[in-house]
Design a protein around this motif. Sequence first.
Motif, PDB file in Angstrom:
ATOM      1  N   THR A  48     -10.825  15.169  14.458  1.00  0.00           N
ATOM      2  CA  THR A  48     -10.499  14.712  15.808  1.00  0.00           C
ATOM      3  C   THR A  48      -8.984  14.596  15.946  1.00  0.00           C
ATOM      4  OG1 THR A  48     -11.115  12.566  14.908  1.00  0.00           O
ATOM      5  CG2 THR A  48     -12.630  13.557  16.442  1.00  0.00           C
ATOM      6  N   LEU A  49      -8.531  14.502  17.193  1.00  0.00           N
ATOM      7  CA  LEU A  49      -7.103  14.684  17.457  1.00  0.00           C
ATOM      8  C   LEU A  49      -6.209  13.618  16.823  1.00  0.00           C
ATOM      9  CD1 LEU A  49      -6.982  15.890  21.168  1.00  0.00           C
ATOM     10  CD2 LEU A  49      -6.838  17.206  19.057  1.00  0.00           C
ATOM     11  N   GLU A  50      -6.736  12.413  16.604  1.00  0.00           N
ATOM     12  CA  GLU A  50      -5.835  11.385  16.063  1.00  0.00           C
ATOM     13  C   GLU A  50      -5.315  11.778  14.692  1.00  0.00           C
ATOM     14  OE1 GLU A  50      -9.040  11.124  16.119  1.00  0.00           O
ATOM     15  OE2 GLU A  50      -9.874   9.636  14.754  1.00  0.00           O
ATOM     16  N   TRP A  51      -6.051  12.626  13.976  1.00  0.00           N
ATOM     17  CA  TRP A  51      -5.603  13.040  12.650  1.00  0.00           C
ATOM     18  C   TRP A  51      -4.579  14.168  12.731  1.00  0.00           C
ATOM     19  CZ3 TRP A  51      -6.765   9.122   9.965  1.00  0.00           C
ATOM     20  CH2 TRP A  51      -7.955   8.441  10.207  1.00  0.00           C
ATOM     21  N   HIS A  52      -4.343  14.646  13.925  1.00  0.00           N
ATOM     22  CA  HIS A  52      -3.316  15.685  14.094  1.00  0.00           C
ATOM     23  C   HIS A  52      -1.934  15.092  14.278  1.00  0.00           C
ATOM     24  CE1 HIS A  52      -6.009  19.281  15.282  1.00  0.00           C
ATOM     25  NE2 HIS A  52      -6.575  18.543  14.380  1.00  0.00           N
ATOM     26  N   CYS A  53      -1.857  13.803  14.575  1.00  0.00           N
ATOM     27  CA  CYS A  53      -0.519  13.232  14.726  1.00  0.00           C
ATOM     28  C   CYS A  53      -0.204  12.365  13.510  1.00  0.00           C
ATOM     29  CB  CYS A  53      -0.389  12.452  16.036  1.00  0.00           C
ATOM     30  SG  CYS A  53      -1.355  10.975  16.121  1.00  0.00           S
ATOM     31  N   ALA A  54       1.049  12.008  13.409  1.00  0.00           N
ATOM     32  CA  ALA A  54       1.506  11.344  12.196  1.00  0.00           C
ATOM     33  C   ALA A  54       0.859   9.977  12.042  1.00  0.00           C
ATOM     34  CB  ALA A  54       3.023  11.194  12.259  1.00  0.00           C
ATOM     35  N   SER A  55       0.955   9.410  10.821  1.00  0.00           N
ATOM     36  CA  SER A  55       0.487   8.048  10.566  1.00  0.00           C
ATOM     37  C   SER A  55       1.697   7.197  10.221  1.00  0.00           C
ATOM     38  CB  SER A  55      -0.481   8.002   9.377  1.00  0.00           C
ATOM     39  OG  SER A  55      -1.592   8.801   9.586  1.00  0.00           O
TER      40      SER A  55
ATOM     41  N   GLY B 235       0.813  -1.209   0.000  1.00  0.00           N
ATOM     42  CA  GLY B 235       0.000   0.000   0.000  1.00  0.00           C
ATOM     43  C   GLY B 235       0.849   1.264   0.000  1.00  0.00           C
ATOM     44  N   ARG B 236       0.296   2.318  -0.590  1.00  0.00           N
ATOM     45  CA  ARG B 236       1.070   3.560  -0.571  1.00  0.00           C
ATOM     46  C   ARG B 236       1.026   4.151   0.825  1.00  0.00           C
ATOM     47  NH1 ARG B 236      -2.349   8.102  -0.686  1.00  0.00           N
ATOM     48  NH2 ARG B 236      -4.417   7.542  -1.473  1.00  0.00           N
ATOM     49  N   LYS B 237       2.044   4.954   1.121  1.00  0.00           N
ATOM     50  CA  LYS B 237       2.163   5.528   2.454  1.00  0.00           C
ATOM     51  C   LYS B 237       0.966   6.421   2.754  1.00  0.00           C
ATOM     52  CE  LYS B 237       6.698   5.988   4.406  1.00  0.00           C
ATOM     53  NZ  LYS B 237       6.896   4.579   4.439  1.00  0.00           N
ATOM     54  N   ALA B 238       0.459   6.282   3.950  1.00  0.00           N
ATOM     55  CA  ALA B 238      -0.719   7.075   4.294  1.00  0.00           C
ATOM     56  C   ALA B 238      -0.290   8.450   4.790  1.00  0.00           C
ATOM     57  CB  ALA B 238      -1.516   6.360   5.381  1.00  0.00           C
ATOM     58  N   PRO B 239      -1.024   9.484   4.392  1.00  0.00           N
ATOM     59  CA  PRO B 239      -0.779  10.813   4.960  1.00  0.00           C
ATOM     60  C   PRO B 239      -1.295  10.864   6.389  1.00  0.00           C
ATOM     61  CG  PRO B 239      -2.697  10.871   3.566  1.00  0.00           C
ATOM     62  CD  PRO B 239      -2.154   9.474   3.458  1.00  0.00           C
ATOM     63  N   ALA B 240      -0.998  11.938   7.093  1.00  0.00           N
ATOM     64  CA  ALA B 240      -1.465  12.065   8.468  1.00  0.00           C
ATOM     65  C   ALA B 240      -2.977  12.093   8.532  1.00  0.00           C
ATOM     66  CB  ALA B 240      -0.880  13.318   9.120  1.00  0.00           C
ATOM     67  N   ASN B 241      -3.586  12.681   7.509  1.00  0.00           N
ATOM     68  CA  ASN B 241      -5.031  12.867   7.571  1.00  0.00           C
ATOM     69  C   ASN B 241      -5.668  12.563   6.223  1.00  0.00           C
ATOM     70  OD1 ASN B 241      -7.616  13.582   8.162  1.00  0.00           O
ATOM     71  ND2 ASN B 241      -7.131  15.654   8.865  1.00  0.00           N
ATOM     72  N   PRO B 242      -5.842  11.292   5.895  1.00  0.00           N
ATOM     73  CA  PRO B 242      -6.333  10.973   4.540  1.00  0.00           C
ATOM     74  C   PRO B 242      -7.795  11.326   4.308  1.00  0.00           C
ATOM     75  CG  PRO B 242      -6.094   8.973   5.848  1.00  0.00           C
ATOM     76  CD  PRO B 242      -5.543  10.084   6.671  1.00  0.00           C
TER      77      PRO B 242
ATOM     78  N   LYS C  70      -4.549  18.723   0.268  1.00  0.00           N
ATOM     79  CA  LYS C  70      -3.274  19.071  -0.377  1.00  0.00           C
ATOM     80  C   LYS C  70      -2.887  17.923  -1.291  1.00  0.00           C
ATOM     81  CE  LYS C  70      -1.888  23.094   0.690  1.00  0.00           C
ATOM     82  NZ  LYS C  70      -1.478  23.675   1.942  1.00  0.00           N
ATOM     83  N   GLY C  71      -2.757  18.228  -2.570  1.00  0.00           N
ATOM     84  CA  GLY C  71      -2.444  17.191  -3.551  1.00  0.00           C
ATOM     85  C   GLY C  71      -1.139  16.487  -3.263  1.00  0.00           C
ATOM     86  N   GLU C  72      -0.094  17.259  -2.918  1.00  0.00           N
ATOM     87  CA  GLU C  72       1.219  16.616  -2.735  1.00  0.00           C
ATOM     88  C   GLU C  72       1.258  15.743  -1.487  1.00  0.00           C
ATOM     89  OE1 GLU C  72       2.001  20.789  -0.930  1.00  0.00           O
ATOM     90  OE2 GLU C  72       0.650  19.874  -2.372  1.00  0.00           O
ATOM     91  N   GLU C  73       0.375  16.041  -0.536  1.00  0.00           N
ATOM     92  CA  GLU C  73       0.293  15.218   0.673  1.00  0.00           C
ATOM     93  C   GLU C  73      -0.621  14.014   0.456  1.00  0.00           C
ATOM     94  OE1 GLU C  73       1.263  15.663   4.029  1.00  0.00           O
ATOM     95  OE2 GLU C  73       2.618  17.312   3.527  1.00  0.00           O
ATOM     96  N   GLU C  74      -1.461  14.099  -0.547  1.00  0.00           N
ATOM     97  CA  GLU C  74      -2.556  13.137  -0.755  1.00  0.00           C
ATOM     98  C   GLU C  74      -3.433  13.035   0.482  1.00  0.00           C
ATOM     99  OE1 GLU C  74      -0.134   9.796  -2.209  1.00  0.00           O
ATOM    100  OE2 GLU C  74      -1.341   9.977  -4.007  1.00  0.00           O
ATOM    101  N   GLY C  75      -3.559  14.124   1.168  1.00  0.00           N
ATOM    102  CA  GLY C  75      -4.390  14.107   2.359  1.00  0.00           C
ATOM    103  C   GLY C  75      -4.726  15.533   2.763  1.00  0.00           C
ATOM    104  N   TYR C  76      -5.327  15.633   3.912  1.00  0.00           N
ATOM    105  CA  TYR C  76      -5.792  16.931   4.370  1.00  0.00           C
ATOM    106  C   TYR C  76      -4.785  17.562   5.324  1.00  0.00           C
ATOM    107  CZ  TYR C  76     -10.284  15.963   2.308  1.00  0.00           C
ATOM    108  OH  TYR C  76     -11.295  15.697   1.428  1.00  0.00           O
ATOM    109  N   VAL C  77      -4.725  18.878   5.278  1.00  0.00           N
ATOM    110  CA  VAL C  77      -3.835  19.601   6.166  1.00  0.00           C
ATOM    111  C   VAL C  77      -4.659  20.671   6.845  1.00  0.00           C
ATOM    112  CG1 VAL C  77      -1.832  21.097   6.270  1.00  0.00           C
ATOM    113  CG2 VAL C  77      -1.851  19.175   4.696  1.00  0.00           C
ATOM    114  N   PHE C  78      -4.338  20.869   8.099  1.00  0.00           N
ATOM    115  CA  PHE C  78      -5.077  21.876   8.852  1.00  0.00           C
ATOM    116  C   PHE C  78      -4.511  23.254   8.556  1.00  0.00           C
ATOM    117  CE2 PHE C  78      -6.145  24.325  12.640  1.00  0.00           C
ATOM    118  CZ  PHE C  78      -7.495  24.049  12.734  1.00  0.00           C
ATOM    119  N   GLU C  79      -5.302  24.097   7.980  1.00  0.00           N
ATOM    120  CA  GLU C  79      -4.851  25.459   7.678  1.00  0.00           C
ATOM    121  C   GLU C  79      -5.768  26.445   8.354  1.00  0.00           C
ATOM    122  OE1 GLU C  79      -4.425  26.290   3.575  1.00  0.00           O
ATOM    123  OE2 GLU C  79      -2.481  25.267   3.449  1.00  0.00           O
ATOM    124  N   PRO C  80      -5.348  26.946   9.483  1.00  0.00           N
ATOM    125  CA  PRO C  80      -6.211  27.896  10.185  1.00  0.00           C
ATOM    126  C   PRO C  80      -6.290  29.185   9.381  1.00  0.00           C
ATOM    127  CG  PRO C  80      -4.093  27.688  11.278  1.00  0.00           C
ATOM    128  CD  PRO C  80      -4.056  26.750  10.131  1.00  0.00           C
TER     129      PRO C  80
END
Lengths: 324, 569, 329
Positions: free
Chosen positions: B511-518, B499-506, B543-553
């Motif tokens: 919730t907080l678990e998506w704030h820490c690394a995977s 499997g491809r590497k998972a981003p922190a927040n796919p 974020k396309g390059e992350e293949e996942g979501y990033v928190f942007e306040p």
Amino acid sequence: MFSNWASSMLFAQSEGGSLFLSPPSSTVAPMVDSLFSLIFWISAFFFALIVGLMVLFVVKYRRRNGVEAQKTAHHNLLLEAAWSIIPIILVVVIFVEGVLGYLDLRNPPDDAYEIRVTGRKWNWAFQYPNGHVENNLHVPMGVPVRLVMTSEDVIHSLYIPAFRVKMDLVPERYTKAWFEATRPGTYRLYCAEYCGTEHSNMTANVVVHEPGEFEAWLEDASNFLDKMPPAEAGKLLYERRGCIQCHTIDGTSKTGPSFRGIFGTQQPLADGSTVTVDENYIRESILEPLTKVRAGYRPVMPTYRGQLKDAEISAIIEFIKSLK
Amino acid sequence: MSATVATQSAPHPQADAPTNYLTVTRGWRSWAFTLDHKRIGVMYLVAVLSAFLLGGIMALILRMELVTPTRLFLSEDLYNHMFTLHGAVMTFLFIIPSIPAALGNFLLPIMLGAKDLAFPRLNLASFYLWVAGAIFFLLAIVLGGLDTGWTFYTPYSTTTNTSVVTATIGAFVLGFSSIFTGLNFIATINTMRPPGMTWFRMPLFLWALYATSIIQVLATPVLGITLVLLAAERVLGIGVFDPKLGGDPVLFQHFFWFYSHPAVYIMILPAMGVISEVVSVFSRKHIFGYRFIAYSSIAIALLGFLVWGHHMFTSGQSQRAAIIFSGLTFSVSIPSAIKVFNWLTTMYKGSIWLATPMCYALAFIFLFGIGGLTGLFLGALATDVHLHDTYFVVAHFHYVMMGGTLIAFLAGLHYWWPKMFGRMYHEGWAQLACFIVFVGLNLTFFPQFIMGSRGMPRRYARYDAEFQPFHVMSTTGALLLGVGLVICALVLWQSLRRGRKAPANPWGGATLEWHCASPPPLENFAVAPTVGDPYDFDGLVYKGEEEGYVFEPKKQPAKREAEPEPATV
Amino acid sequence: MASIVEPEAAATHDHHGDHPEFLAHHFETPQQQYDTGKLGMWLFLIQEILFFSGLFVAYAVYRANHPEIFVYAHQFLDKSLGAFNTVVLLLSSLTMAWAVRDSQLVNNRGLIRNLAITIACAFLFLGVKAVEYSHKWDIGLYWASKFAPTAEHHGGSMILFWLCLPFILISVALIAATVVSKQKNYEQGYRFYGILALASVAFFVGVGCGFVVPAVAGSDSHGPAHVEEHAGESDHHVVATHADPAHALADDVESPRNAGIFFSIYYVMTGLHAVHIIGGVIALAWLLWRALKRQFQAEYFGPVDSVGLYWHLVDLVWIYLFPLLYLIH
């Protein structure tokens, strides 16, 4: 098999049954069935509502590029109150209907005809007021019948689906059930509480006699010992009193040894000694089944002391003798 | 704890330094003696899945036998052993620990923002108690088997010559495993929430686990004492449940169901918690009626203690008792119904992403809908007398336990899989597995409703020919279900290898678990996380390059909110 | 039990990465660790209460359904021994509470002394219980399936010996461990095993008390003093003029049907209670070991506190068992 089943389904339909329920055949059954239908349609409505909305939302609001989720309220007291209170009203209706039906199911009329029921591993004994015992339940149509039931060993449960009746049989106490059959015919009776090896074979038939025919049947059935040769009467007892659940007459073993060709032979016992199968051994095995257990069989047979008369035991012995 | 500064770029530094909980130490000892809740959670996951495999194989054997009304390949005795062990293994070894012990252990501290559970050693002890209980169950199989049904009803269980005492010890030990897990969860949630994590900022999954834990601590000891009495009855003959010695066999049923009915909620509440998370995230909508869902979990947990008698409507209990238990039973149905409506309303006007976890969540709503609604037939007295101990009941609880708990477990597993193992699975195949499982479940269990209400009793090795078509359908469904689960297992297994590497927040979870690394680092958070509304998805950007979501306040710069607001009403 | 970490507590105990040795890595402050441990212990106690509640329910059901069994059977329990054991446990609760206080005040000598007395009380209790059990088994008062009351004795002293044997072995082992520790100059072990060995001897004191107390209380060593009080009160031929229950049985052959159920409940309740006492002794010994190592300090006395709570609960259960089983009217 399928066509057989389909035709029986059609037959059922024509007599008031449905896909979910066999034709109601007692006075309480139509009432149970109408409650079943009520709950069924309420459930069907809510299920259609839930799944309908779910599918609608999935189709309508599926994720598309450039379309953001819309902000809606995080809660709405009126809405939440509505979907709390409406179900409450509905379940109260169901609850009350259920209680009313249950009270009918549990409380027999005073003039009911009483039959004593004994459950044991793994057969039924139905005793009529004149003392006659059968392993199938015969009842008159249109007469309330009360069953006074107990168990000799573990918990059993008497279940007649066509009558919508079920009640547990508990050792050392009496439980009661009642019904009034509304259609003549033969119905199935099951043990519904798991009771061991032959639980699924602890079944019987319920024969509902036309008005007026029941008494004649009982009269006739009670006198079988006098009217038949002993070996034939023994065969009847073998079938009716539960021997057949565990002992075959074709030579194959079930829970107990087969009766075929054993009379007069030497057989090994569980304790290593041997025994000659003669009149005395058979009699002893019926009255004290655990004293001499044949090798290779579990000591599980219940005693028939006090349940079979001497003449009946003799008839069974004659029957076993006849199985060469 | 020092004031937290929200630097939500946690994934970046960890991406370069791959010391996560899986790689931080090596060797079997580092697993067998670990005190890390995540590793214990993973060990539980492996353990409960093995139990599920065992129970599932037994289920398939049972279903094969039932293709014909007469004997196919199992003797009556063997059939009875098989259904007993299927029930006991699935209940005690799989369903009860599935979501709380496997997923809950892994996620509870992370979602709470804590470093570990309150009592890490006790947590490891719980796991080994599970193992010990499982060993006793296996011993029971070897030492004469078990043919009492998982319910151990007396006097059958005190008279049969199978190894009831061994199995009883197993269930007793498993009970304490469950009690200690519950105790640990309650203590953790009560005392280890970081600043800002108020009760009403907890994700609903944690509320569900909290309610579950209450039941585990309050109900399981009653099972414990019941099993002690049962074992004493068998070994010594104390007579408490033996009618021959003046005891009351029905008292055993009261004791047993006083635990085992609340246990049903131990099984279903965490499942509801998972669904609350998944539905909200994949609809990108704030959960609707947060407080209603939270309170209804607690309400179900408490009301669940008052309804045990509805398992005994035909046991000869007094009519008054039956009526009271029936009434109370209906009261439990309301909070469950509320949750379903809340999930639907959460989806309303959302942006629904049909990824695998959401597919499972939708399947859950469908199947739990049937399971819950058919409960109405069994709560109503007049119909229950007819349906009790028939296949209708079998179908009902399989819809709730399999259609509910198992499906939610799979939803949760697919949802948190990238977090747990840092790998993405193949979406298409996973969805196919979900579809086959869904169809298989319905095909297996819906015909059982029909044959049940037509009078087919449960626990029957042989049956009347009129029921055969339904049994054939059911067995076909079971095979299909088996195929679906095998595909599901293969998909997940493959993801670990390829499997491809998972981003922190796919998925875009808040919730907080998506704030820490995977996968997460050893102590979960490199930087203490900011606690916000767990269902506010505003700041999450794909974020396309992350293949996942990033928190942007974007609305407000980093600040620690002193006074939490549960929801923007 | 604070449900959330109070800001004050967090502030006063803030160590900022300076973790004391006793503070586990996942806790922020000693206060948090203490609160968590205490909550955990309370939850465990709630679990314990529910565990026993099953037995109390069984008791209530059978007492309601068969009151005659309870009235008949309780005369075979020795009130004076029950009362004596109640006092012993109350005393142990006092010393336990004192031990907790000592640990808070970092009075290590007092802590060790009070733990030792508490353990001794536990052994004393078990000794008395062994005598009670042996007296009942002596005359066939077993649980339901073996229940066969007879006027003959079945060698009560042998039964008592078998009940004492594990404790004899424990005492011998502890004394041996003490001697070995002394020879090897292992100070910690010497003191630990020595104290435990002394405490375990209390078991045999208890056995002695089991014979002496009823005699002092006004009956001979075999029997309940109150049998005579019952003569005439009961409907069930409990007309016993002899103090020895075996004689009572001889006079009164007819016991109510299923009287064995009472003894089943009695043995299960007191037996499980005794198991909890033994569990408590193990926990107390663990505390003693740590106290000897001086591990408890002003900010860290949670384990003593928790075991104390447990010990009080075990006492409390006995406080309910005593009247329910011994004082029936």
